[in-house]
Design a protein around this motif. Sequence first.
Motif, PDB file in Angstrom:
ATOM      1  N   LYS A   1       0.963  22.920  49.937  1.00 24.07           N
ATOM      2  CA  LYS A   1       2.232  22.975  50.662  1.00 24.07           C
ATOM      3  C   LYS A   1       2.027  22.873  52.174  1.00 24.07           C
ATOM      4  O   LYS A   1       2.954  22.499  52.910  1.00 24.07           O
ATOM      5  N   SER A   2       0.813  23.216  52.635  1.00 26.35           N
ATOM      6  CA  SER A   2       0.514  23.123  54.070  1.00 26.35           C
ATOM      7  C   SER A   2       0.007  21.747  54.467  1.00 26.35           C
ATOM      8  O   SER A   2      -0.325  21.519  55.634  1.00 26.35           O
TER       9      SER A   2
ATOM     10  N   ARG B   1      -2.053  26.464  46.049  1.00 27.96           N
ATOM     11  CA  ARG B   1      -0.646  26.122  46.308  1.00 27.96           C
ATOM     12  C   ARG B   1      -0.358  26.133  47.808  1.00 27.96           C
ATOM     13  O   ARG B   1       0.344  25.246  48.336  1.00 27.96           O
ATOM     14  N   HIS B   2      -0.913  27.137  48.476  1.00 27.16           N
ATOM     15  CA  HIS B   2      -0.699  27.228  49.928  1.00 27.16           C
ATOM     16  C   HIS B   2      -1.279  26.008  50.636  1.00 27.16           C
ATOM     17  O   HIS B   2      -0.630  25.431  51.528  1.00 27.16           O
ATOM     18  N   ARG B   3      -2.469  25.596  50.240  1.00 28.43           N
ATOM     19  CA  ARG B   3      -3.104  24.440  50.891  1.00 28.43           C
ATOM     20  C   ARG B   3      -2.328  23.159  50.613  1.00 28.43           C
ATOM     21  O   ARG B   3      -2.200  22.300  51.489  1.00 28.43           O
TER      22      ARG B   3
ATOM     23  N   LEU C   1      -3.957  30.343  46.582  1.00 27.64           N
ATOM     24  CA  LEU C   1      -4.509  29.706  47.778  1.00 27.64           C
ATOM     25  C   LEU C   1      -4.379  28.183  47.694  1.00 27.64           C
ATOM     26  O   LEU C   1      -4.108  27.515  48.694  1.00 27.64           O
TER      27      LEU C   1
END
Length: 262
Positions: free
Chosen positions: A42-43, A38-40, A36
Amino acid sequence: MLEYPKIDPIALQIGPLAIHWYGLMYLAGFALVYLLGRHRIKSGHTTSLNVRDLEDLIFYSVLGVVLGGRLGYVLFYKPGYYLSHPLEVLYLWQGGMSFHGGLIGVILVMLLFARKKGLPFFAISDFIAPLIPLGLGFGRLGNFINGELWGRPTDVPWAMVFPDSGDGLPRHPSQLYELGLEGIVLFALLWWFSSKPRPLGQVSGLFLMGYGTFRFLVEFTREPDNFLGLLAGGLSMGQWLSLPMVALGAIMFSLTAKRSSR
């Protein structure tokens, strides 16, 4: 009444080596925090941290959770016993961890990390807060698999008899209530709230309020520790430790909201 699923707490046995479901739940929780996070990153939810920073934070947070959780249990729940048996503080395999102590451990880790990186503390905590609830949810699932931290006796249709309770009484599956509220609902709330820019510290304040409130409510269905029972006001230790979280979170949320409206 529902039947408690009798799950072997040992997921895999290789000779003398036993891998427990509870440990696997902790690993799954930290793995999900990483994914999660990493997702934040990259977002674009943070420009202050990169993936390497996230990896470092998770590594040191594991130490903070274990050391803080154990010391919190020792100091909050059994100070007299461990004062008389100091070496048993190190006996982690006997169980005994406190969420509130683990939280303090992680806060100290974030303070040191923020100082090292030259960042505001709340820039770190606001990024981390939405990642925590699902990890907590995995921990509560581990408690359920172990058949521990069961609820108080009840006659609700979904009550269960936990074999280790020793009395055969149907009880609230309070571990699943915590999984639902402190895990899934709190995650959804924080993930939605943090999806838009917020004043620094507001996401952290919402986490403290949300967790403290949900934990306080679930404790009404959870069996108090038999060596403590209920404390002043008919509240459990978990409730007394959660009240300061709610108060501090409300103050943080209110102050940041006032600053942003000026």
